[in-house]
Design a protein around this motif. Structure first.
Motif, PDB file in Angstrom:
ATOM      1  N   LYS A  95      -4.989  -5.452  14.007  1.00  0.00           N
ATOM      2  CA  LYS A  95      -4.753  -5.670  12.580  1.00  0.00           C
ATOM      3  C   LYS A  95      -4.990  -7.130  12.197  1.00  0.00           C
ATOM      4  CE  LYS A  95      -1.816  -2.058  10.832  1.00  0.00           C
ATOM      5  NZ  LYS A  95      -0.552  -1.713  10.185  1.00  0.00           N
ATOM      6  N   ALA A  96      -4.602  -8.040  13.072  1.00  0.00           N
ATOM      7  CA  ALA A  96      -4.766  -9.472  12.782  1.00  0.00           C
ATOM      8  C   ALA A  96      -6.245  -9.858  12.765  1.00  0.00           C
ATOM      9  CB  ALA A  96      -4.026 -10.301  13.820  1.00  0.00           C
ATOM     10  N   SER A  97      -7.046  -9.214  13.622  1.00  0.00           N
ATOM     11  CA  SER A  97      -8.463  -9.590  13.721  1.00  0.00           C
ATOM     12  C   SER A  97      -9.329  -8.945  12.644  1.00  0.00           C
ATOM     13  CB  SER A  97      -8.999  -9.237  15.101  1.00  0.00           C
ATOM     14  OG  SER A  97      -8.954  -7.836  15.292  1.00  0.00           O
ATOM     15  N   SER A 100      -9.878  -8.873   5.641  1.00  0.00           N
ATOM     16  CA  SER A 100      -8.977  -8.508   4.550  1.00  0.00           C
ATOM     17  C   SER A 100      -9.545  -7.363   3.712  1.00  0.00           C
ATOM     18  CB  SER A 100      -8.697  -9.724   3.664  1.00  0.00           C
ATOM     19  OG  SER A 100      -9.909 -10.200   3.115  1.00  0.00           O
ATOM     20  N   SER A 101     -10.865  -7.275   3.601  1.00  0.00           N
ATOM     21  CA  SER A 101     -11.477  -6.203   2.807  1.00  0.00           C
ATOM     22  C   SER A 101     -11.172  -4.834   3.414  1.00  0.00           C
ATOM     23  CB  SER A 101     -12.992  -6.414   2.712  1.00  0.00           C
ATOM     24  OG  SER A 101     -13.558  -6.436   4.004  1.00  0.00           O
ATOM     25  N   ARG A 103      -8.513  -4.135   5.188  1.00  0.00           N
ATOM     26  CA  ARG A 103      -7.089  -3.892   4.930  1.00  0.00           C
ATOM     27  C   ARG A 103      -6.849  -3.424   3.502  1.00  0.00           C
ATOM     28  NH1 ARG A 103      -4.795  -9.217   6.609  1.00  0.00           N
ATOM     29  NH2 ARG A 103      -6.505  -9.516   8.042  1.00  0.00           N
ATOM     30  N   THR A 104      -7.520  -4.062   2.542  1.00  0.00           N
ATOM     31  CA  THR A 104      -7.325  -3.649   1.138  1.00  0.00           C
ATOM     32  C   THR A 104      -7.839  -2.234   0.918  1.00  0.00           C
ATOM     33  OG1 THR A 104      -9.396  -4.755   0.568  1.00  0.00           O
ATOM     34  CG2 THR A 104      -7.367  -5.971   0.149  1.00  0.00           C
ATOM     35  N   ALA A 105      -8.942  -1.884   1.554  1.00  0.00           N
ATOM     36  CA  ALA A 105      -9.479  -0.523   1.426  1.00  0.00           C
ATOM     37  C   ALA A 105      -8.488   0.489   1.988  1.00  0.00           C
ATOM     38  CB  ALA A 105     -10.818  -0.414   2.152  1.00  0.00           C
ATOM     39  N   ALA A 106      -7.885   0.177   3.137  1.00  0.00           N
ATOM     40  CA  ALA A 106      -6.902   1.078   3.750  1.00  0.00           C
ATOM     41  C   ALA A 106      -5.677   1.216   2.854  1.00  0.00           C
ATOM     42  CB  ALA A 106      -6.508   0.563   5.122  1.00  0.00           C
ATOM     43  N   ARG A 107      -5.243   0.103   2.251  1.00  0.00           N
ATOM     44  CA  ARG A 107      -4.084   0.120   1.365  1.00  0.00           C
ATOM     45  C   ARG A 107      -4.350   0.985   0.137  1.00  0.00           C
ATOM     46  NH1 ARG A 107      -3.699  -5.069  -0.442  1.00  0.00           N
ATOM     47  NH2 ARG A 107      -3.163  -5.784   1.634  1.00  0.00           N
ATOM     48  N   ASP A 108      -5.553   0.840  -0.446  1.00  0.00           N
ATOM     49  CA  ASP A 108      -5.926   1.632  -1.619  1.00  0.00           C
ATOM     50  C   ASP A 108      -5.944   3.118  -1.283  1.00  0.00           C
ATOM     51  OD1 ASP A 108      -6.129  -0.660  -3.079  1.00  0.00           O
ATOM     52  OD2 ASP A 108      -8.319  -0.843  -2.865  1.00  0.00           O
TER      53      ASP A 108
END
Length: 159
Positions: A95-97, A100-101, A103-108
């Motif tokens: 997750k750290a590596s 951010s894009s 991560r944002t896609a997964a969150r959406d």
């Protein structure tokens, strides 16, 4: 050619041949003094460590040591990464590596799933026909503080 030099007993400066005075103490110990100033202060029994211009004072107050020795380096303890309950160390590193894009896609995507579940739950509960209570506290109405209980009741009375 090496020149034989003596050290001043007070200041610890070098005394070259032809300079300074040799004084013999009462106990018979020969003492070299580099200047009249050093001789005067020795006769006054002044301590070399209390005179700012002497080498003894400089040694005592750690002056002039920077060019000969470096400062001692301290080692910092390395931080050990540990797994958290519910996530392994590999998952945390992954997750750290990631960018951010991603991560944002997964969150959406997760938000869309939640919204879809809410919509389906509302549709199911609406079709049952049962009247829902107006607030989420199980059908109880909120009572304002000043109407909660009569003035005489409750609390300890110390008289």
């Amino acid at each position: 050619m090496v020149i034989a030099t003596e050290l001043c007993a007070l200041s610890e400066y070098r005394i070259y041949p032809g300079n300074g005075k040799l004084m013999i103490r009462r106990d018979g110990k020969p003492i070299w003094l580099g200047s009249a100033k050093a001789q005067s202060l020795t006769l006054q029994r002044k301590k070399a460590a209390k005179l700012v211009w002497t080498q003894a004072w400089r040694r005592l107050h750690k002056k002039g040591l920077s060019e000969t020795t470096n400062k001692k380096r301290t080692r910092r303890a390395n931080k050990v990464q540990r797994a958290v309950v519910g996530a392994s160390l590999d998952d945390i590193k992954k997750k750290a590596s990631e960018k951010s894009s991603v991560r944002t896609a997964a969150r959406d995507a997760a938000l869309k799933e939640l919204k879809a579940k809410k919509v389906t739950n509302k549709a199911k509960s609406g079709s049952k026909g049962g009247a829902k209570p107006k607030n989420s506290q199980g059908g109880f109405q909120k009572v304002p503080k000043h109407m909660a209980r009569p003035k005489g009741s409750g609390g300890s009375t110390l008289r």
